[in-house]
Each structure stands twice: as structure tokens, then as C-alpha cells.
Design an enzyme around this catalytic site. Structure first.
Site, mmCIF file in Angstrom:
data_model
loop_
_atom_site.group_PDB
_atom_site.id
_atom_site.type_symbol
_atom_site.label_atom_id
_atom_site.label_comp_id
_atom_site.label_asym_id
_atom_site.label_seq_id
_atom_site.Cartn_x
_atom_site.Cartn_y
_atom_site.Cartn_z
ATOM 1 N N LEU A 369 0.818 -1.206 0.000
ATOM 2 C CA LEU A 369 0.000 0.000 0.000
ATOM 3 C C LEU A 369 0.852 1.256 0.000
ATOM 4 O O LEU A 369 0.431 2.300 -0.527
ATOM 5 C CB LEU A 369 -0.923 0.015 1.218
ATOM 6 C CG LEU A 369 -2.196 -0.836 1.132
ATOM 7 C CD1 LEU A 369 -2.862 -0.895 2.496
ATOM 8 C CD2 LEU A 369 -3.153 -0.281 0.096
ATOM 9 N N VAL A 495 -12.351 3.780 -0.061
ATOM 10 C CA VAL A 495 -11.603 2.518 -0.115
ATOM 11 C C VAL A 495 -10.123 2.723 0.184
ATOM 12 O O VAL A 495 -9.599 3.827 0.090
ATOM 13 C CB VAL A 495 -11.777 1.831 -1.492
ATOM 14 C CG1 VAL A 495 -13.235 1.522 -1.743
ATOM 15 C CG2 VAL A 495 -11.223 2.703 -2.617
ATOM 16 N N GLU A 496 -9.452 1.617 0.528
ATOM 17 C CA GLU A 496 -8.016 1.586 0.854
ATOM 18 C C GLU A 496 -7.643 2.679 1.857
ATOM 19 O O GLU A 496 -6.694 3.433 1.677
ATOM 20 C CB GLU A 496 -7.175 1.695 -0.427
ATOM 21 C CG GLU A 496 -7.215 0.422 -1.256
ATOM 22 C CD GLU A 496 -6.156 0.382 -2.333
ATOM 23 O OE1 GLU A 496 -5.107 1.030 -2.150
ATOM 24 O OE2 GLU A 496 -6.374 -0.290 -3.341
ATOM 25 N N GLY A 497 -8.413 2.733 2.926
ATOM 26 C CA GLY A 497 -8.202 3.751 3.949
ATOM 27 C C GLY A 497 -9.149 4.898 3.721
ATOM 28 O O GLY A 497 -8.873 5.792 2.919
#
Length: 795
Positions: A369, A495-497
Site C-alpha cells: 500500500l 476505499v483503501e483507507g
């Protein structure tokens, strides 16, 4: 000596030297000489010299300083809990990736020569060819409206994406992929985003966080040899299952689990159970990456009973895997699904990286990430920004109200300026970030900055675009250019945090520890009871704190002009302001750590404001880097000035929020001073008008602002139709201007348009081709502003 120097003059001299020494940040021995100078000038008594000598010896001899001072400071820090405690999960997140230019801003003294030497990548001819051919073709194969109506990409598009290795862009050629750089992948995603969000969601997940990326970095050679060629060709469709109903960003709450056991064949297996949601491509995936908590009650792996978070590859046709349902994210038709696993059994060889990587799953994900968030999201959002810039600039020229193009109204110019200025800034930051990743950096904090700010800025841009389009923006149909983007905008924000978490906890909460020149190393030294290392770090840290205090004051009083700039000319003031912002940011970061200690990370409103300041320092730096890298083109001055002034206005608001809410005496006075002496104010209306005109004028500047997006030439498509109307409107306005000029000069006596055209033709001011163009332009313009309507069902 006393007679020669009056007390006031002497004090002034030493105060001046103190400030200069602190501003520069001189070593301890020079401070000792400074103190000796004061005693000498004022003929201090012997006891003062003895006291200074003792203190100088203690402070300048590390062994004495450690035993007599530092050891007590260590005890006080532990007792007062001034430094935050770091959990294992936090530690893995903090240690993911590395510190890049973010460290410069936390230092308070950014090295602008270094910042300007960072690579500004350029596309190779081969990648440009891929954009102009394969990407262009796949964009031609389906409009966003067709995808919306079908609720899926057409079969021929799926086939073409597989055929041309779109799902294997980041897989090396040796495994059958395209072997693209991050720049190439990012630019492809930018162009795909300008066509349809479904393209980017589909192609992005296969190339960013997922099995392929994890295999490349951590997989065994056997896993790479088997899976990567299949993934590159699209024979395997991947997904990665991480998020659960009660475990989003909080990985420690994950309940998906696996147990190691020995089969009847004496081989080791995993029995897995999970319930995941929000998994892109899951319902059509053939290969699932799964994150779960692994237990080994019989210690068959030789690690421990609670092995920890682990990543495993699971063919979705394995018994017990359930992928028969689908989410509906805002009606946007990319595949996003829940998945359930019930007593799914796979070999331990399916652990990504083999048994050696068991328990390393969270670290693997965080490291992936660290770079990934800085690539896919900026690319998608920049593609959207460029697209909205192209659409709204054209529409503002084509659409008329009260006999004028709406782009001439100041109420329209204002959002147009935001759209164009922010688009220039986003492209700058996209390239600046991707250049670093391609060079091997894994900038976790910068990636979080990119993820949060690009998605938020694209939300601002699409909102402004919808306001400009008015009714044409809200009536769905093939003619509508923005509605589907507007609908999809909340998706990347969550999304993704999720953005709230990213802003308040990751950018500054982790950045203050990871990117700070001293904090993390001090925490590690304390954890190891390493007084020697802590001593060295602490006194340098204290010197930095004092230095940044003085720099903050002097740079504020001088409005940054005491700082140096690596360039001359009109942009030099922005580098000086960045130095001013960095010094103030670094000082108040340390001050907040002193005030709140280990609880600072829970002061999320405060950390959010620090995050905003850090973000805009980075975005501003990227903008300046772009301007320099592109040759300091004077035509770009409006875009650079607008972007930088907007950035400093956001920094100003961030600091005011801190000063108004940090619980310390005298900060009310500081806040009042910052209002009187702001580091930045919003760009002027005149500057915004220049950007609005760039967006509404055909030519190089408009094309550069929207480079590498998909612009259909087919006038049966909405954007192709609008572009045609835009160009014809521009040409026709030049003809009308000639007629109006002649009329003002009394060459023509009439006022009605039809009569004016006739008289202008008779007078030789225009020719028959001009009249034909005017007629065509009006017809095309009228067609371009129409919206879709549909038959009433049952009527």
C-alpha cells in the site's frame, strides 16, 4: 569594554547573535563560546566562569552529559508519557515504505535543491504508442453510457483487455506481462479514467493491491512461475479479500481465521473460514488472495501458536468458497462483492511466499500500500480532473444565456478557475509521486497524502463541473458527460483507507512519528534503553526545536524573505514561503508533542489540520517542480500562480485552526498575527479569469492541461459532439467579432443579425464560407446542448 558598549547596545548584539545562531542551528560547542563571549564582555566574576566551564564540560562531553543529565530526562519522559506507545500493528504500518521528501518538511529546513532534483518522468515513445493505439482502441469500444446500461463491460472489451495484457501491465515481460513502469501504468489509468470509472476499477485492482503485486515482491519462485503468466494473460482473474464487516482499517479486529493441520498424507494444510465484503472482482475472480489470522496449535510450522496475519492464494473453485453475490456500489457497474469461506482447505504451499512468510501478511500489505496508494488513485482522479476540465471549458463556450457564452459570466469563471488550477496541480503531483516510486522509493506518508488529496480534489472538481453543466449534468443518458463520474466519486474516497481516517490518523498521526527527523529513532532508543543513542538524538532534537522557533519568528516577520530560494524570478517567493511554512509546521509539531505527548494521535481534529498543512506543502512543491521541469514556460504563469496561491491559502487555514484550538497561552495572539500577516490568501478573480480563458480557448495550453485523455473524434458521441461545437463556436465568434468591429466603426448601419450578415457580405467583410460556417456552428451548438429524454413506460 563596558565603557565602549552600552548595556542596551551590548544586549542587542548578543540577542542578534543568539537569533542568528538559533536560526542557523549551530552546535553545542559554539553556544559555549557564545556564552563565554557574554561573560568576557561584561567581565563576569570567577564563579560565573567556573559555572560556565562545568556546564560546558557536561554538555559537550557526551559521556558526562549522558550520566548527569540525559538519564534523568529519559526517566521524566517515561513518567510523563511524552512519547507515544506503538502497537505491533502500528509499528508495521509505520515501518512500511520509507521516508522521502516528507522528511524535508518535518525538518523545518527543506532542501529545495534536493526537492527540485527529484525525477520528473517522461513517457517513452513505446508507452505513448500504447496509449495512442491499444488504450485508444479499448476506449473506442464502449462508451461510459453503454457500460452503465449493460452493467458490465461488453464481452469484446473483456477479451481485448486480456489480449493486450491490460491485466498484466505491471508483471515483467519474462512472465508474459507488459513490464510497465509505474509512470506508464499511471498514465494508462489516467486515460482509462477519462472514459469510464468502470475501466479503472477493473484494470486497477489487477495491477495494484492484489495477488500479482504480492507475488512479485514476496512469492516463491514456483508461485511466480505458475501464477504470474496466467495473471498476465487474463487466464486468472484476481481479487484480494481483506475488508470484513467489523475489520476495515483496524486489522487487529480481523476474525477470518485459518488453522494449520496435518493431513492423512502427512502434508500440512490450512483450514480457512472467512466473511469478507467490498472485494472488487470477487464474484468473477478465479484466484483469490486472502488475509486472515493464522493459528498453529500444534506448532507444525515451528513458529508459535498465534502465527499472525497471513496472506494465502485460493483458487475460487475450491470447495467452500462462496462468491455468488454482488454489491451495488452507487450503481457503478464494476464487480464488487462479498465472499464467504466455509472450511476451505488448501496446502500451506499456497501461503504467499511459502511458510517463511506466514505471519507477515500485515507487513506485506502495508508495504504494498505504501506505493500503491500513490499510483492508482492519483491516476484515476487526475484522469477525471482532466476530463472535467475539457468538458466544462467547452460547455462554457458553447452554452449561451442572455445572448452570451456562459463562460463570460464571473459566476461561471470562478468554478472554472478551480477546475483548471487544481487539474494543473494534480497532474504535477501525480508525476512527482510516480517518479519517486519508479526510482525505488516507497513513500508511505506521501502515498497517504496522494490518496486523500487527489480523491478530495476530484470531488471538488466534479461538484464544480456539475454546477456549470446545470440541467445537462443531471439528466441521465448518452449525452450526459458527468453524472456517472459524480455518482462514482464517493467510491475512491472510502476505499483503501477511508479519507477521514487517512487524514486524521495516517498522514500526520503516522507521519509525525515516521517522517520526523528524530521521534521514531528516539522511541526505538528508549524501548531498547539505549541512553547513548537517545542522548545524541535528543540534544539534536532540542537544537532543532530552538532553531525552528527562531526561524518561525524571523520568517514570519520577513514574510519568508530571509529564506533562500533555489531559483530566481517570479516563483522564488513561493520557495521562501514554503521554508516559512515548514519551519512553523516543524516547530508546532514538536510543541504539540510536548503538550499532548503520547495522546497526540487521539487529537484527531488537530492532527487533521497538521495533515492539511503537510499535504499542501507537498502539493505546492510538486507544482513548482512541474513548472521547472517543463521549462518555466511563461504561458503557464497563471496556472502556477493560481495553484500556489490556493495551496498557501489552505496552509493558512490549517495554521489558524491549530492556533485557535491548541491549548496553550498566547496562541490567540499568534492567531491574530497570522490573520494580519497571512502566509497565503485565495487567488484573485483576475487570475481566475485567465485560467477560465485558457480552458475556453483552443490551443496548446488547453491541450497540455488535458493531455493523454480520451477525446472521441466521432461527433455522434457526447464529447466528440461537444468538442466539434466548441471549435466551431470559437471560429464563428471570430467572424462575428469582425462584423461587430465593423459595425462599431459605422461601416455597417444595421443591427439585426440577418441584416448585418447580408451587409457584411456585401461590404466584403466576410465571405460565403463564413456564413456557411456561422450557420453550421449554430446548428452544431444547438445540438450539443440538448439532453436525453426517454419514452414513458406504458404510454
Amino acid at each position: 569594554m563596558i565603557d565602549l558598549l552600552t548595556p542596551i547596545f551590548g544586549i542587542s548584539i548578543f540577542l542578534f547573535l543568539f537569533v542568528c545562531f538559533a536560526y542557523i542551528g549551530v552546535p553545542l560547542w559554539l553556544w559555549s563560546l557564545y556564552a563565554a563571549g557574554i561573560l568576557g564582555v561584561y567581565q563576569a566574576p570567577l564563579w560565573a566562569w567556573i559555572s560556565l566551564g562545568v556546564l560546558a564540560l557536561i554538555f559537550n562531553i557526551p559521556q558526562l552529559r549522558q550520566r548527569l543529565i540525559t538519564v534523568y530526562i529519559v526517566r521524566a519522559i517515561a513518567a510523563l508519557k511524552l512519547l507515544p506507545k506503538i502497537s505491533d500493528t502500528e509499528r508495521e504500518a509505520i515501518e512500511a515504505g520509507n521516508v522521502w521528501v516528507d522528511g524535508e518538511f518535518f525538518s523545518g529546513k527543506p532542501n529545495f535543491k534536493r526537492l527540485l532534483s527529484e525525477p520528473y518522468p517522461q513517457l517513452s515513445p513505446e508507452i505513448q504508442s500504447f496509449l495512442d493505439n491499444q488504450v485508444e482502441k479499448v476506449c473506442q469500444m464502449a462508451t461510459d453510457w453503454e457500460i452503465h446500461v449493460r452493467k458490465d463491460l461488453p464481452p469484446e472489451v473483456w477479451d481485448y483487455l486480456k489480449q493486450e495484457r491490460f491485466f498484466g501491465m505491471m508483471i515483467p515481460q519474462e512472465y508474459g506481462g507488459l513490464g510497465f513502469s509505474n509512470l506508464a501504468y499511471s498514465t494508462v489509468m489516467t486515460k482509462l479514467a477519462s472514459r469510464s470509472f468502470t475501466y479503472t476499477a477493473t484494470v486497477g485492482v489487477t495491477n495494484s493491491l492484489g495477488p500479482a503485486k504480492l507475488l512479485l515482491r514476496y512469492g516463491t519462485q514456483a508461485q511466480k512461475d505458475y501464477y504470474l503468466p496466467r495473471l498476465a494473460k487474463g487466464e486468472e482473474i484476481p481479487c484480494f479479500a481483506l475488508t470484513e464487516p467489523n475489520a476495515g482499517s483496524d486489522a487487529s479486529s480481523m476474525v477470518s481465521n485459518g488453522v494449520v493441520f496435518k493431513g492423512n498424507d502427512d502434508k500440512l494444510y490450512l483450514r480457512l473460514n472467512w466473511q469478507k465484503r467490498y472485494i472488487t472482482l470477487a464474484t468473477i475472480a478465479t484466484l483469490m488472495g486472502l488475509a486472515f489470522k493464522l493459528r498453529d496449535p500444534d506448532n507444525l510450522l515451528g513458529k508459535r501458536e498465534d502465527v499472525g496475519i497471513t496472506c494465502v492464494l485460493i483458487p475460487t473453485n475450491t470447495p467452500g468458497v462462496i462468491i455468488d453475490r454482488r454489491h451495488d456500489p452507487m450503481g457503478v457497474p464494476f464487480y464488487n462483492s462479498p465472499t464467504v469461506g466455509q472450511d476451505v482447505v488448501v496446502s500451506v504451499d499456497q501461503i504467499i511466499g511459502g511458510v517463511e512468510q506466514a505471519g507477515q501478511g500485515w507487513k506485506m500489505l502495508m508495504q504494498s500500500l505504501a506505493a500503491g496508494r500513490g499510483i492508482s488513485f492519483p491516476a484515476t482522479c487526475t484522469g477525471i480532473a482532466k476530463f472535467v476540465t475539457r468538458v466544462t471549458g467547452a460547455y462554457a463556450r458553447v452554452r449561451r444565456q442572455f445572448g452570451l457564452n456562459i463562460g463570460r459570466f464571473e459566476g461561471i469563471e470562478e468554478p472554472l478557475a478551480r477546475i483548471g488550477g487544481l487539474t494543473y496541480l494534480m497532474e504535477a503531483a501525480r508525476l512527482y509521486t510516480v517518479g519517486a516510486v519508479d526510482r525505488g522509493e516507497q513513500p508511505a506518508v506521501i502515498s497517504a497524502i496522494a490518496k486523500y488529496n487527489f480523491t478530495e480534489l476530484s470531488r471538488k472538481i466534479i461538484n464544480d463541473g456539475m454546477d456549470i453543466m446545470g440541467g445537462a449534468g443531471i439528466c441521465l443518458g448518452s449525452r450526459n458527460l458527468l453524472a456517472n463520474i459524480y455518482t462514482a466519486t464517493p467510491i475512491p474516497i472510502t476505499v483503501e483507507g477511508a479519507n477521514i481516517l487517512t487524514r486524521t490518523m495516517i498522514i500526520f498521526g503516522q507521519g509525525a512519528i515516521r517522517s520526523h527527523p528524530y521521534i521514531y529513532r528516539e522511541i526505538e532508543a528508549l524501548k531498547k534503553s539505549d541512553v547513548k543513542t537517545f542522548d545524541r538524538l535528543f540534544w539534536h532534537h532540542l537544537g532543532s526545536f530552538v532553531s525552528n522557533f527562531c526561524r518561525t519568528i524571523l520568517l514570519s516577520l520577513s514574510r519568508g524573505y530571509l529564506a533562500s530560494s533555489p531559483v530566481a524570478g517570479t516563483t522564488s517567493k513561493y520557495y521562501r514561503k514554503l521554508a516559512w511554512a515548514s519551519a512553523t509546521f516543524a516547530f508546532f509539531t514538536d510543541l504539540s508533542l510536548i503538550v499532548y505527548g503520547g495522546t497526540l494521535k487521539r487529537q484527531e481534529k488537530l492532527t487533521g489540520r497538521f495533515a492539511d498543512i503537510l499535504s499542501w506543502m507537498y502539493l505546492g512543491t510538486a507544482t513548482l517542480r512541474r513548472f521547472e521541469a517543463e521549462g518555466c514556460n511563461p504561458e503557464d504563469f497563471p496556472l502556477v500562480h493560481w495553484s500556489m496561491q490556493y495551496a498557501f491559502a489552505q496552509i493558512q487555514q490549517g495554521f489558524l485552526g491549530i492556533f485557535n484550538n491548541l491549548s496553550l497561552p498566547l496562541l490567540g495572539i499568534v492567531a491574530a498575527w497570522w490573520r494580519l500577516n497571512p502566509i497565503g490568501t485565495m487567488p484573485s478573480d483576475r487570475l481566475g479569469s485567465k485560467i477560465a480563458r485558457i480552458m475556453q480557448t483552443p490551443g496548446t495550453q488547453r491541450d497540455n492541461l488535458t493531455v493523454n485523455i480520451y477525446i472521441p473524434t466521432n461527433t455522434e458521441e457526447a464529447l466528440g459532439r461537444l468538442e466539434s461545437a466548441f471549435l466551431l463556436s470559437f471560429k464563428s465568434e471570430l467572424i462575428l467579432q469582425k462584423i461587430k468591429t465593423a459595425n462599431n466603426l459605422r461601416k455597417l448601419a444595421q443591427e439585426k443579425l440577418a441584416t448585418l450578415l447580408h451587409d457584411a457580405l456585401e461590404a466584403g467583410i466576410i465571405n460565403p464560407n463564413d456564413i456557411e460556417l456561422l450557420t453550421q456552428a449554430e446548428s452544431v451548438r444547438n445540438d450539443a446542448i440538448q439532453v436525453d429524454s426517454f419514452a414513458i413506460l406504458g404510454a
